[in-house]
Design a protein around this motif. Structure first.
Motif, short mmCIF file in Angstrom:
data_model
loop_
_atom_site.label_atom_id
_atom_site.label_comp_id
_atom_site.label_asym_id
_atom_site.label_seq_id
_atom_site.Cartn_x
_atom_site.Cartn_y
_atom_site.Cartn_z
N ASN A 1 1.53 2.77 2.57
CA ASN A 1 1.03 3.43 3.77
C ASN A 1 1.80 2.93 4.89
OD1 ASN A 1 -0.36 4.71 5.96
ND2 ASN A 1 -2.40 4.29 4.88
N HIS A 2 2.90 3.77 5.27
CA HIS A 2 3.94 3.46 6.28
C HIS A 2 3.24 3.23 7.83
CE1 HIS A 2 7.04 2.82 3.44
NE2 HIS A 2 6.49 4.28 3.08
N SER A 3 2.30 3.95 7.87
CA SER A 3 1.82 3.68 9.29
C SER A 3 0.83 2.63 9.40
CB SER A 3 0.72 4.93 9.82
OG SER A 3 -0.29 5.07 9.07
N SER B 1 0.91 -1.11 -0.03
CA SER B 1 0.07 0.01 -0.10
C SER B 1 0.74 1.27 -0.08
CB SER B 1 -0.82 -0.01 1.32
OG SER B 1 -0.14 0.02 2.35
#
Ligand code: 6GU
Length: 252
Positions: A199-201, A197
């Motif tokens: 999306n690192h968090s 994704s």
């Protein structure tokens, strides 16, 4: 850091210490390893280092004089070197002990064979006794290699700049999360979408949850020692709820 290994089988150490990370650490001078054959310190013609036990019984006992001479020859160079005896009767080795030993400049690792050493070796020369687990090996040599490997990982520079032993799983008391690399689809088994994704968090959250899931299923004893945040407790609640509804549970 310096290690002096006292053994009856010096050949067991040659190739493991030339490979990979430990080989490079030795090349760089970050660790220094001296292998000593205990038989070389036996003064009789046949270099006898063992003898039958007083009182009778099975097997042979490692003699005190050759071991004493070997240890004293190292202590002449550094009187502060600490002597560790590798034996199944020792204190269980773990990551905390590895970290503590890594702070010492010089260890003498005494490898037991046969029925062990004459008790006077323990009384006079041994500072600590260490075991690597509840099973019996043919000798302390493989255990000494295990100690050198686990201890060396704590020495700055050994693991390279981008990694440190401090970041490893036992440091945080959790097992590692699952890892994937290409291909995305192997025989219909796909990589979890969240990892693609960007999306690192979300990725961090997924990894933390999977580390918690793996630890709770395989090593619940570690979870009770772990320093868990409120977020971790929430994730664990979700995991328990999910596992109650299906699959997972204790993987062993
Ligand atoms: Cl340190 N030595 C031997 N012989 N067996 C073992 C061990 C050590 N640790 C676990 N098993």
């Amino acid at each position: 850091m310096r290690f002096d290994i006292l053994t009856l089988f010096p050949g067991m150490f040659s190739s493991p210490l030339q490979e990979s990370i430990l080989g490079k650490a030795i090349e760089k001078g970050l660790i220094e390893i001296h292998i000593m054959n205990i038989r070389d310190f036996a003064l009789d013609k046949h270099h006898v280092a063992d003898d039958a036990p007083y009182g009778g019984g099975q097997g042979m006992v490692m003699k005190v004089e050759p071991i004493a001479r070997a240890i004293e020859s190292v202590k002449l160079q550094n009187p502060f070197a600490k002597t560790i005896y590798l034996t199944p009767q020792g204190r269980p080795f773990d990551q905390d002990l590895a970290r503590r030993f890594s702070a010492l400049p010089h260890l003498i690792l005494l490898c037991g064979r046969y029925e062990g050493v004459d008790e006077r070796v323990r009384e006079l020369f041994v500072d600590e006794e260490v075991s690597i687990g509840d099973y019996v090996l043919t000798g302390g040599e493989l255990a000494a290699m295990v100690l050198i490997d686990a201890i060396s990982r704590f020495i700055p520079g050994v693991l390279g700049s981008e990694r440190s032993a401090q970041e490893d799983s036992f440091y945080h008391s959790l097992l590692e999360y699952p890892q994937y690399t290409r291909p995305f689809d192997f025989r219909g088994h796909c990589v979890p979408e969240v990892l693609l994704s960007g999306n690192h968090s979300m990725i961090s959250c997924w990894r933390r949850k999977e580390a918690l899931r793996r630890t709770s299923s395989r090593r619940p004893d570690l979870l009770s020692r772990a320093d868990l945040s409120e977020e971790d407790k929430k994730l664990l609640g979700e995991i328990l709820h999910q596992d109650k509804r299906g699959k997972a549970g204790n993987e062993f």
